[in-house]
Design a protein around this motif. Structure first.
Motif, PDB file in Angstrom:
ATOM      1  N   ARG A 209      28.130  -8.152  19.469  1.00  0.00           N
ATOM      2  CA  ARG A 209      27.330  -7.737  20.626  1.00  0.00           C
ATOM      3  C   ARG A 209      25.921  -8.353  20.543  1.00  0.00           C
ATOM      4  NH1 ARG A 209      28.662  -1.398  19.909  1.00  0.00           N
ATOM      5  NH2 ARG A 209      27.159  -1.122  21.617  1.00  0.00           N
ATOM      6  N   PRO A 210      25.827  -9.691  20.480  1.00  0.00           N
ATOM      7  CA  PRO A 210      24.512 -10.333  20.300  1.00  0.00           C
ATOM      8  C   PRO A 210      23.550 -10.082  21.451  1.00  0.00           C
ATOM      9  CG  PRO A 210      26.198 -11.961  20.832  1.00  0.00           C
ATOM     10  CD  PRO A 210      26.914 -10.695  20.549  1.00  0.00           C
ATOM     11  N   SER A 211      24.069  -9.989  22.678  1.00  0.00           N
ATOM     12  CA  SER A 211      23.159  -9.758  23.809  1.00  0.00           C
ATOM     13  C   SER A 211      22.487  -8.390  23.684  1.00  0.00           C
ATOM     14  CB  SER A 211      23.906  -9.878  25.133  1.00  0.00           C
ATOM     15  OG  SER A 211      24.911  -8.885  25.235  1.00  0.00           O
ATOM     16  N   GLU A 212      23.228  -7.388  23.173  1.00  0.00           N
ATOM     17  CA  GLU A 212      22.640  -6.062  22.976  1.00  0.00           C
ATOM     18  C   GLU A 212      21.636  -6.075  21.831  1.00  0.00           C
ATOM     19  OE1 GLU A 212      25.423  -2.673  23.224  1.00  0.00           O
ATOM     20  OE2 GLU A 212      26.900  -4.178  23.806  1.00  0.00           O
ATOM     21  N   ALA A 213      21.875  -6.927  20.837  1.00  0.00           N
ATOM     22  CA  ALA A 213      20.900  -7.070  19.754  1.00  0.00           C
ATOM     23  C   ALA A 213      19.583  -7.606  20.303  1.00  0.00           C
ATOM     24  CB  ALA A 213      21.455  -7.996  18.673  1.00  0.00           C
ATOM     25  N   LEU A 214      19.673  -8.586  21.202  1.00  0.00           N
ATOM     26  CA  LEU A 214      18.464  -9.127  21.822  1.00  0.00           C
ATOM     27  C   LEU A 214      17.804  -8.094  22.736  1.00  0.00           C
ATOM     28  CD1 LEU A 214      19.755 -12.719  22.628  1.00  0.00           C
ATOM     29  CD2 LEU A 214      18.132 -12.074  20.839  1.00  0.00           C
ATOM     30  N   ASP A 215      18.613  -7.296  23.418  1.00  0.00           N
ATOM     31  CA  ASP A 215      18.063  -6.227  24.264  1.00  0.00           C
ATOM     32  C   ASP A 215      17.283  -5.213  23.420  1.00  0.00           C
ATOM     33  OD1 ASP A 215      19.148  -7.339  26.525  1.00  0.00           O
ATOM     34  OD2 ASP A 215      20.901  -6.014  26.571  1.00  0.00           O
ATOM     35  N   SER A 216      17.779  -4.925  22.223  1.00  0.00           N
ATOM     36  CA  SER A 216      17.091  -3.986  21.343  1.00  0.00           C
ATOM     37  C   SER A 216      15.720  -4.532  20.954  1.00  0.00           C
ATOM     38  CB  SER A 216      17.940  -3.714  20.092  1.00  0.00           C
ATOM     39  OG  SER A 216      17.321  -2.758  19.252  1.00  0.00           O
ATOM     40  N   TYR A 217      15.680  -5.827  20.645  1.00  0.00           N
ATOM     41  CA  TYR A 217      14.402  -6.463  20.311  1.00  0.00           C
ATOM     42  C   TYR A 217      13.446  -6.397  21.501  1.00  0.00           C
ATOM     43  CZ  TYR A 217      10.959 -10.091  19.401  1.00  0.00           C
ATOM     44  OH  TYR A 217       9.776 -10.778  19.245  1.00  0.00           O
ATOM     45  N   THR A 218      13.957  -6.714  22.701  1.00  0.00           N
ATOM     46  CA  THR A 218      13.122  -6.709  23.905  1.00  0.00           C
ATOM     47  C   THR A 218      12.567  -5.318  24.174  1.00  0.00           C
ATOM     48  OG1 THR A 218      14.404  -8.527  24.845  1.00  0.00           O
ATOM     49  CG2 THR A 218      13.080  -7.209  26.371  1.00  0.00           C
ATOM     50  N   ASP A 219      13.399  -4.294  23.970  1.00  0.00           N
ATOM     51  CA  ASP A 219      12.944  -2.917  24.181  1.00  0.00           C
ATOM     52  C   ASP A 219      11.825  -2.561  23.208  1.00  0.00           C
ATOM     53  OD1 ASP A 219      13.338  -0.120  25.272  1.00  0.00           O
ATOM     54  OD2 ASP A 219      13.801   0.243  23.167  1.00  0.00           O
ATOM     55  N   LEU A 220      11.981  -2.963  21.953  1.00  0.00           N
ATOM     56  CA  LEU A 220      10.931  -2.698  20.971  1.00  0.00           C
ATOM     57  C   LEU A 220       9.641  -3.412  21.345  1.00  0.00           C
ATOM     58  CD1 LEU A 220       9.849  -1.662  18.235  1.00  0.00           C
ATOM     59  CD2 LEU A 220      10.791  -3.745  17.199  1.00  0.00           C
TER      60      LEU A 220
END
Length: 261
Positions: A209-220
């Motif tokens: 789920r790499p796109s969700e990993a990037l979403d987590s970074y963006t949220d932070l």
């Protein structure tokens, strides 16, 4: 006698029976002694903790002695001879119990043993046992009191570090899919915690789920900017770049994913 501070203050006798400590001031006295476990707490500090700097009774020293007597009676009623655990030592009082009589002491021992473990499975098991001792926020019923605030915050930090180390061990075991949901719950509670975000991103990536990993970074990054005017540290920035380029170093180790613990 065992004492619980990893959550609301609780006390159990040798048979495991919950002991009732009557009256708020007596419970406050016990909490203050537990905050300074292993130390003699000056009487003046205890008076401040119980009544506040502007809330003294007419005879504060006598009032403190009365609360000490009540606490001793409660301990002795639960376990004969336990009144001696509250010792008078100039210039004040101490609670003379070993570290493993406190759930916080047992938690710290398990974390230390986990860090010395020879493999991730043993480490995860020890940290699971330690984290299971938590029943809520440290010193939950006194967390807003000045005398408990620093100790409670220190214990909460130790807890979060243990959660991060537990997650790292689970990642080494290949349990990334099961770990994602657990870490999501923690991130909802501590959204600015970079250590949690890092292991969460890696778990998501390994779960495909790499796109969700990037979403987590963006949220932070958004939260840090809006709430603190900061940006993620270099470790998170490097991890984001590794996810973007599908760095082989992020891949799971070559063994089957184990069951969730």
């Amino acid at each position: 006698m065992r004492f619980g501070v990893l959550g609301p203050l609780e006390l159990w006798n040798a048979e495991g029976r919950l002991v009732r400590v009557p009256e708020v001031k007596v419970r406050t006295l016990l909490a203050a002694l537990l905050v300074h476990h292993g130390e003699v707490v000056p009487a003046g500090r205890l008076i401040d903790d119980l009544w506040g700097e502007s809330g003294y009774t007419v005879r504060p020293a006598s009032s403190l002695q009365a609360k000490v007597s009540q606490l001793r009676r409660a301990l002795d009623g639960a376990e004969p001879g336990a009144r001696s655990l509250v010792a008078h030592q100039p210039p004040g009082y101490s609670l003379e119990v070993p570290a493993d009589a406190l759930d916080s002491g047992r938690f710290r021992d398990l974390v230390t043993r986990a860090r010395q473990a020879g493999n991730p499975a043993e480490k995860a098991a020890l940290l699971t046992e330690g984290l299971a001792l938590w029943r809520g926020t440290a010193f939950a019923d006194f967390a807003d009191q000045p005398f408990a605030r620093t100790a409670a915050a220190a214990l909460e930090e130790e807890r979060l570090v243990a959660v991060e180390e537990y997650a790292e061990a689970r990642l080494e075991l290949g349990e990334h899919s099961a770990l994602v949901g657990e870490l999501t719950v923690w991130i909802e509670r501590f959204p600015l915690r970079e250590g949690l975000r890092a292991v969460h991103m890696r778990a998501l990536y390994r779960a495909g789920r790499p796109s969700e990993a990037l979403d987590s970074y963006t949220d932070l990054r958004r939260r840090l900017d809006e709430e603190l005017g900061l940006r993620p540290g270099p470790v998170l920035d490097a991890l984001q770049q590794a996810v973007l380029r599908h760095d082989p170093a992020l891949a799971a180790r070559a063994h089957a994913e184990g069951p969730a613990r």
